[in-house]
Write a protein that holds these residues in place. Structure first.
Motif, PDB file in Angstrom:
ATOM      1  N   PRO A  70     -14.378  16.592  19.740  1.00 35.38           N
ATOM      2  CA  PRO A  70     -13.277  16.884  20.667  1.00 35.38           C
ATOM      3  C   PRO A  70     -11.902  16.856  20.011  1.00 35.38           C
ATOM      4  O   PRO A  70     -10.957  17.434  20.547  1.00 35.38           O
ATOM      5  CB  PRO A  70     -13.394  15.769  21.718  1.00 35.38           C
ATOM      6  CG  PRO A  70     -14.796  15.274  21.618  1.00 35.38           C
ATOM      7  CD  PRO A  70     -15.146  15.413  20.167  1.00 35.38           C
ATOM      8  N   ILE A  71     -11.797  16.206  18.853  1.00 37.25           N
ATOM      9  CA  ILE A  71     -10.492  16.102  18.191  1.00 37.25           C
ATOM     10  C   ILE A  71     -10.064  17.438  17.603  1.00 37.25           C
ATOM     11  O   ILE A  71      -8.972  17.947  17.877  1.00 37.25           O
ATOM     12  CB  ILE A  71     -10.511  15.023  17.093  1.00 37.25           C
ATOM     13  CG1 ILE A  71     -10.860  13.651  17.684  1.00 37.25           C
ATOM     14  CG2 ILE A  71      -9.158  14.976  16.379  1.00 37.25           C
ATOM     15  CD1 ILE A  71      -9.849  13.136  18.680  1.00 37.25           C
ATOM     16  N   ASP A  72     -10.914  18.027  16.760  1.00 30.84           N
ATOM     17  CA  ASP A  72     -10.543  19.296  16.124  1.00 30.84           C
ATOM     18  C   ASP A  72     -11.231  20.495  16.767  1.00 30.84           C
ATOM     19  O   ASP A  72     -11.105  21.621  16.290  1.00 30.84           O
ATOM     20  CB  ASP A  72     -10.834  19.254  14.616  1.00 30.84           C
ATOM     21  CG  ASP A  72     -12.317  19.068  14.299  1.00 30.84           C
ATOM     22  OD1 ASP A  72     -13.159  19.265  15.210  1.00 30.84           O
ATOM     23  OD2 ASP A  72     -12.642  18.741  13.145  1.00 30.84           O
ATOM     24  N   GLN A  73     -11.985  20.262  17.845  1.00 26.07           N
ATOM     25  CA  GLN A  73     -12.639  21.332  18.605  1.00 26.07           C
ATOM     26  C   GLN A  73     -13.710  22.074  17.807  1.00 26.07           C
ATOM     27  O   GLN A  73     -14.100  23.195  18.152  1.00 26.07           O
ATOM     28  CB  GLN A  73     -11.604  22.340  19.101  1.00 26.07           C
ATOM     29  CG  GLN A  73     -10.511  21.725  19.958  1.00 26.07           C
ATOM     30  CD  GLN A  73     -10.829  21.775  21.432  1.00 26.07           C
ATOM     31  OE1 GLN A  73     -11.125  22.811  21.977  1.00 26.07           O
ATOM     32  NE2 GLN A  73     -10.773  20.628  22.078  1.00 26.07           N
ATOM     33  N   SER A  74     -14.190  21.460  16.735  1.00 21.69           N
ATOM     34  CA  SER A  74     -15.200  22.127  15.912  1.00 21.69           C
ATOM     35  C   SER A  74     -16.592  21.897  16.481  1.00 21.69           C
ATOM     36  O   SER A  74     -16.849  20.914  17.182  1.00 21.69           O
ATOM     37  CB  SER A  74     -15.133  21.627  14.465  1.00 21.69           C
ATOM     38  OG  SER A  74     -15.437  20.245  14.415  1.00 21.69           O
ATOM     39  N   LEU A  75     -17.493  22.808  16.161  1.00 25.86           N
ATOM     40  CA  LEU A  75     -18.861  22.752  16.666  1.00 25.86           C
ATOM     41  C   LEU A  75     -19.814  23.089  15.531  1.00 25.86           C
ATOM     42  O   LEU A  75     -19.626  24.084  14.827  1.00 25.86           O
ATOM     43  CB  LEU A  75     -19.028  23.750  17.809  1.00 25.86           C
ATOM     44  CG  LEU A  75     -20.228  23.590  18.724  1.00 25.86           C
ATOM     45  CD1 LEU A  75     -20.046  22.367  19.621  1.00 25.86           C
ATOM     46  CD2 LEU A  75     -20.409  24.821  19.590  1.00 25.86           C
ATOM     47  N   GLU A  76     -20.816  22.248  15.336  1.00 25.54           N
ATOM     48  CA  GLU A  76     -21.786  22.461  14.260  1.00 25.54           C
ATOM     49  C   GLU A  76     -23.193  22.489  14.845  1.00 25.54           C
ATOM     50  O   GLU A  76     -23.618  21.556  15.523  1.00 25.54           O
ATOM     51  CB  GLU A  76     -21.676  21.353  13.220  1.00 25.54           C
ATOM     52  CG  GLU A  76     -22.725  21.433  12.120  1.00 25.54           C
ATOM     53  CD  GLU A  76     -22.666  20.226  11.192  1.00 25.54           C
ATOM     54  OE1 GLU A  76     -23.723  19.750  10.756  1.00 25.54           O
ATOM     55  OE2 GLU A  76     -21.539  19.762  10.914  1.00 25.54           O
ATOM     56  N   MET A  77     -23.928  23.549  14.580  1.00 21.51           N
ATOM     57  CA  MET A  77     -25.292  23.694  15.092  1.00 21.51           C
ATOM     58  C   MET A  77     -26.263  22.968  14.170  1.00 21.51           C
ATOM     59  O   MET A  77     -26.204  23.111  12.946  1.00 21.51           O
ATOM     60  CB  MET A  77     -25.661  25.177  15.171  1.00 21.51           C
ATOM     61  CG  MET A  77     -26.814  25.480  16.064  1.00 21.51           C
ATOM     62  SD  MET A  77     -26.377  25.365  17.800  1.00 21.51           S
ATOM     63  CE  MET A  77     -27.992  25.603  18.557  1.00 21.51           C
ATOM     64  N   LEU A  78     -27.157  22.174  14.760  1.00 19.53           N
ATOM     65  CA  LEU A  78     -28.183  21.490  13.987  1.00 19.53           C
ATOM     66  C   LEU A  78     -29.359  22.436  13.727  1.00 19.53           C
ATOM     67  O   LEU A  78     -29.484  23.469  14.399  1.00 19.53           O
ATOM     68  CB  LEU A  78     -28.670  20.252  14.733  1.00 19.53           C
ATOM     69  CG  LEU A  78     -27.643  19.143  14.956  1.00 19.53           C
ATOM     70  CD1 LEU A  78     -28.282  17.955  15.669  1.00 19.53           C
ATOM     71  CD2 LEU A  78     -27.008  18.691  13.648  1.00 19.53           C
ATOM     72  N   PRO A  79     -30.233  22.109  12.785  1.00 19.54           N
ATOM     73  CA  PRO A  79     -31.409  22.952  12.552  1.00 19.54           C
ATOM     74  C   PRO A  79     -32.224  23.130  13.834  1.00 19.54           C
ATOM     75  O   PRO A  79     -32.253  22.238  14.685  1.00 19.54           O
ATOM     76  CB  PRO A  79     -32.197  22.160  11.498  1.00 19.54           C
ATOM     77  CG  PRO A  79     -31.165  21.346  10.793  1.00 19.54           C
ATOM     78  CD  PRO A  79     -30.152  20.987  11.830  1.00 19.54           C
TER      79      PRO A  79
END
Length: 334
Positions: A70-79
């Motif tokens: 929520p801080i930098d609004q980044s999103l990372e998809m897991l395997p």
């Protein structure tokens, strides 16, 4: 000689302890000693101990799991989840320490008692022990405890007859072991679960039945006026010594003295609401249309201790956000 080779091991470790989770995979690829150090349980425990770990929000979607900051609004998809499994709208996600546990999945075309576990330390999926209950349950109460267990209870039998259930069990995540609990005093049907001050609360959402389990005594107790009747999409969050219910009709807070729910409005109408406690706030997401394919995602932070007009903070949508319904959310510290 690489300058890293000249660093004393403790200093090298202290540096790595400050590396955010989302940057750790790059460090591991560049430095083999870093991978060996960062993949061990002691490293994770020290990050928690020294306050260098960070809290993220896990999105469970039909396409898999993503980690949202929520801080930098980044999103990372897991395997992706292992072949043969499918995430359903009624699937559930629980986070225990560095592990993400998925329950209520479909496997090989049918609803399953199998569970999946993703370990963020070693970035691997594995299948956990199956539910010990004799029937395949859906829409059951489910919640994690601070001690590292997951409690489940109630729900309906996924056999086409939708029989209400009274089964209950606890899953010890570190041991990969289920333990059957005493059956509930009465069958409860679709319900939600929350762990409050050492007690497992099972709150009905399709009837007026709610019960509480005391792990120390092994006794179930019926609770009056705590159910959320006809609130199928409600999400429970207990934090800041308060119990909140988030649903299509807004937010409700439970009055422990009056033994009743008190209603509060959302800043806007939100559908398919999902919520989880995050730091000193509650993250709330959903869609602004009852058909999520036609609507836009809505992200808010709710801060209970703030002044009235500052409690709701609108968040921008993550740049990489998948145009797909969020099935469930949970908070993990890693």
């Amino acid at each position: 000689m690489d300058f890293m080779d000249e660093l004393p091991e403790q200093i090298f470790r202290d540096i790595l302890l400050r590396v955010p989770y989302k940057s750790q995979s790059n460090i591991k690829q560049l430095l083999k000693p870093a991978q060996e150090m960062m993949d061990c349980l002691g490293f994770y425990q020290d990050r928690i101990k020294f306050g260098t770990a960070k809290k993220y929000i896990c999105f469970l979607q039909h396409a898999g799991i993503s980690i949202y900051d929520p801080i930098d609004q980044s999103l990372e998809m897991l395997p992706p989840i292992p072949t043969g499994f499918e995430i359903l709208r009624i699937s559930q996600i629980q986070c225990v320490k560095h592990k993400i546990v998925l329950l209520g999945l479909e496997h090989d075309g049918s609803f399953s008692k199998k569970i999946l576990i993703y370990d963020l330390l070693c970035s691997t999926w594995k299948q956990g022990a199956e539910f010990p209950t004799g029937k395949r349950a859906a829409l059951f109460a489910c919640c994690a405890t601070p001690q590292g267990s997951i409690y489940i209870a109630g729900g309906i039998e996924e056999d086409g007859f939708n029989d209400e259930l009274s089964d209950a069990a606890v899953y010890r995540v570190d041991e990969d072991k289920w333990e059957l609990l005493p059956q509930m005093q009465e069958e409860i049907g679709p319900c939600r679960g929350v762990f409050i001050e050492g007690m497992f609360y099972v709150i009905g959402i399709s009837n007026n039945i709610s019960q509480r389990f005391d792990p120390n005594t092994g006794v179930w107790t019926t609770i009056e006026n705590m159910s959320l009747y006809n609130s199928w999409h409600v999400q429970l969050v207990y934090d800041f010594a308060q119990l909140y219910a988030f649903g299509r009709n807004g937010m409700e807070k439970y009055d422990w003295k009056g033994n009743m729910w008190t209603n509060f409005d959302f800043p806007e109408e939100i559908f398919f609401v999902r919520a989880t406690a995050w730091c000193d706030r509650i993250f709330v997401c959903g869609y602004n249309n009852p058909n999520f394919e036609l609507g836009a995602p809505v992200f808010y932070m709710y801060k209970p201790e703030a002044a009235f007009y500052d409690r709701w903070i609108s968040l921008g949508r993550p740049r990489q956000f998948l145009e797909m319904e969020v099935v469930a959310v949970a908070t993990i510290e890693i």
